[in-house]
Design a protein around this motif. Structure first.
Motif, mmCIF file in Angstrom:
data_model
loop_
_atom_site.group_PDB
_atom_site.id
_atom_site.type_symbol
_atom_site.label_atom_id
_atom_site.label_comp_id
_atom_site.label_asym_id
_atom_site.label_seq_id
_atom_site.Cartn_x
_atom_site.Cartn_y
_atom_site.Cartn_z
ATOM 1 N N GLY A 94 0.784 -1.229 0.000
ATOM 2 C CA GLY A 94 0.000 0.000 0.000
ATOM 3 C C GLY A 94 0.818 1.283 0.000
ATOM 4 N N GLU A 95 2.133 1.188 0.196
ATOM 5 C CA GLU A 95 2.962 2.401 0.206
ATOM 6 C C GLU A 95 3.006 3.038 -1.182
ATOM 7 O OE1 GLU A 95 6.148 1.201 3.705
ATOM 8 O OE2 GLU A 95 6.838 1.236 1.624
ATOM 9 N N GLN A 96 3.198 4.342 -1.189
ATOM 10 C CA GLN A 96 3.353 5.087 -2.435
ATOM 11 C C GLN A 96 4.824 5.457 -2.591
ATOM 12 O OE1 GLN A 96 0.581 8.259 -1.733
ATOM 13 N NE2 GLN A 96 -1.074 7.133 -2.705
ATOM 14 N N TRP A 97 5.374 5.140 -3.753
ATOM 15 C CA TRP A 97 6.777 5.393 -4.044
ATOM 16 C C TRP A 97 6.892 6.365 -5.206
ATOM 17 C CZ3 TRP A 97 11.212 1.852 -2.728
ATOM 18 C CH2 TRP A 97 10.967 1.179 -1.524
ATOM 19 N N ILE A 98 7.912 7.230 -5.138
ATOM 20 C CA ILE A 98 8.164 8.195 -6.213
ATOM 21 C C ILE A 98 9.622 8.105 -6.650
ATOM 22 C CG2 ILE A 98 6.334 9.772 -5.501
ATOM 23 C CD1 ILE A 98 8.501 11.548 -4.264
ATOM 24 N N GLU A 99 9.886 8.604 -7.839
ATOM 25 C CA GLU A 99 11.245 8.586 -8.394
ATOM 26 C C GLU A 99 11.997 9.787 -7.809
ATOM 27 O OE1 GLU A 99 14.686 8.797 -10.179
ATOM 28 O OE2 GLU A 99 13.297 10.294 -10.967
ATOM 29 N N LEU A 100 13.072 9.510 -7.121
ATOM 30 C CA LEU A 100 13.811 10.475 -6.322
ATOM 31 C C LEU A 100 14.393 11.636 -7.125
ATOM 32 C CD1 LEU A 100 14.974 11.024 -3.441
ATOM 33 C CD2 LEU A 100 16.958 9.696 -4.135
ATOM 34 N N LEU A 101 14.914 11.377 -8.301
ATOM 35 C CA LEU A 101 15.584 12.415 -9.081
ATOM 36 C C LEU A 101 14.605 13.313 -9.832
ATOM 37 C CD1 LEU A 101 18.487 10.250 -10.567
ATOM 38 C CD2 LEU A 101 18.541 11.699 -8.512
ATOM 39 N N GLY A 102 13.357 12.872 -9.934
ATOM 40 C CA GLY A 102 12.375 13.640 -10.692
ATOM 41 C C GLY A 102 12.468 13.423 -12.191
ATOM 42 N N TRP A 103 13.212 12.415 -12.597
ATOM 43 C CA TRP A 103 13.372 12.141 -14.023
ATOM 44 C C TRP A 103 12.191 11.368 -14.585
ATOM 45 C CZ3 TRP A 103 19.208 10.390 -14.322
ATOM 46 C CH2 TRP A 103 20.017 11.476 -13.974
ATOM 47 N N TYR A 104 11.476 10.669 -13.729
ATOM 48 C CA TYR A 104 10.298 9.920 -14.179
ATOM 49 C C TYR A 104 9.124 10.358 -13.315
ATOM 50 C CZ TYR A 104 7.712 6.262 -16.481
ATOM 51 O OH TYR A 104 6.811 5.590 -17.275
ATOM 52 N N GLN A 105 8.114 10.875 -13.947
ATOM 53 C CA GLN A 105 6.948 11.377 -13.222
ATOM 54 C C GLN A 105 5.982 10.232 -12.919
ATOM 55 O OE1 GLN A 105 7.006 14.639 -12.175
ATOM 56 N NE2 GLN A 105 9.039 14.429 -13.078
ATOM 57 N N GLY A 106 5.207 10.424 -11.886
ATOM 58 C CA GLY A 106 4.227 9.418 -11.527
ATOM 59 C C GLY A 106 4.537 8.819 -10.178
ATOM 60 N N GLU A 107 3.757 7.849 -9.840
ATOM 61 C CA GLU A 107 3.821 7.236 -8.532
ATOM 62 C C GLU A 107 3.567 5.743 -8.686
ATOM 63 O OE1 GLU A 107 2.177 9.573 -5.059
ATOM 64 O OE2 GLU A 107 0.610 8.091 -5.414
ATOM 65 N N VAL A 108 4.183 4.959 -7.826
ATOM 66 C CA VAL A 108 3.950 3.518 -7.789
ATOM 67 C C VAL A 108 3.313 3.208 -6.439
ATOM 68 C CG1 VAL A 108 5.041 1.239 -7.708
ATOM 69 C CG2 VAL A 108 5.903 2.970 -9.297
ATOM 70 N N THR A 109 2.169 2.543 -6.462
ATOM 71 C CA THR A 109 1.544 2.070 -5.228
ATOM 72 C C THR A 109 1.769 0.568 -5.156
ATOM 73 O OG1 THR A 109 -0.132 3.808 -5.303
ATOM 74 C CG2 THR A 109 -0.602 1.892 -3.916
ATOM 75 N N LEU A 110 2.418 0.128 -4.091
ATOM 76 C CA LEU A 110 2.735 -1.287 -3.945
ATOM 77 C C LEU A 110 1.466 -2.090 -3.686
ATOM 78 C CD1 LEU A 110 5.965 -1.064 -1.769
ATOM 79 C CD2 LEU A 110 5.738 -1.038 -4.251
ATOM 80 N N ASN A 111 1.383 -3.275 -4.309
ATOM 81 C CA ASN A 111 0.192 -4.120 -4.157
ATOM 82 C C ASN A 111 0.175 -4.806 -2.787
ATOM 83 O OD1 ASN A 111 1.810 -6.446 -4.282
ATOM 84 N ND2 ASN A 111 1.240 -6.953 -6.376
ATOM 85 N N ASP A 112 -0.811 -5.639 -2.553
ATOM 86 C CA ASP A 112 -0.995 -6.295 -1.254
ATOM 87 C C ASP A 112 0.173 -7.203 -0.861
ATOM 88 O OD1 ASP A 112 -3.416 -5.025 -0.947
ATOM 89 O OD2 ASP A 112 -4.611 -6.767 -1.586
#
Length: 175
Positions: free
Chosen positions: A129-147
């Motif tokens: 359920g955590e939301q992860w982002i790309e640290l450098l800002g080179w890739y936009q968007g977010e990844v939400t980890l599954n169950d």
């Protein structure tokens, strides 16, 4: 015995000058700085730039984009076990799991191909359920980890993506 990995890049205008493509250097530094093995070595010119001689002239070699941020990522997120995802000739990835003193982890994707890189990687069920982002800002968007704590992490062609938990970002990274 531990190795000292480095990006072989010499100063422009010197006798042994060599040219490593600028797009490749962040990939090489991600391998050097964000993995377990060796003592990393960063070339001064890649961090600060180099001149070809006269100090009044602009740098003959520009610094590697956001290399200081990749170094900070090592300090903050490159701890613990490593899980490799080396199942494609042009796109690899790995996860650093963190440790008891450094609980935050990272997921890294590298692509040396001409198409976007994508890796389905496990962070861990405890991260569901955590939301992860790309640290450098080179890739936009977010990844939400599954169950089960898995997510699909991406980077652009000939690039890297350093993904971290959104809540682990400190203000100095600009997020």
């Amino acid at each position: 015995m531990r190795l000292t990995p480095f990006v072989f890049s010499t100063q422009v205008g010197q006798a042994l000058a060599s040219c490593v493509a600028m797009w490749f250097k962040p990939l090489a530094y991600a391998l050097i700085l964000l993995r377990v093995d060796g003592y990393p070595c960063v070339f001064y010119g890649d961090l600060y730039g180099c001149s070809a001689g006269d100090n009044d002239q602009p740098p003959a070699q520009q610094p590697v984009a956001q290399l200081a941020d990749i170094i900070k990522a090592r300090k903050e997120f490159a701890y613990g076990e490593i899980r490799d995802y080396w199942d494609h000739p042009n796109c690899i990835g790995w996860v650093r799991t963190g440790d008891k003193d450094h609980p935050n982890s990272c997921a890294v994707v590298l692509c040396n191909g001409t198409e976007e890189g994508t890796k389905w990687m496990e962070i861990g069920k405890e991260h569901a359920g955590e939301q992860w982002i790309e640290l450098l800002g080179w890739y936009q968007g977010e990844v939400t980890l599954n169950d089960d704590g898995w997510g699909e992490f991406k980077c652009h062609a000939k690039s890297i993506g350093i993904w971290v938990k959104r809540s682990a970002i400190r203000h100095q990274h600009g997020h």
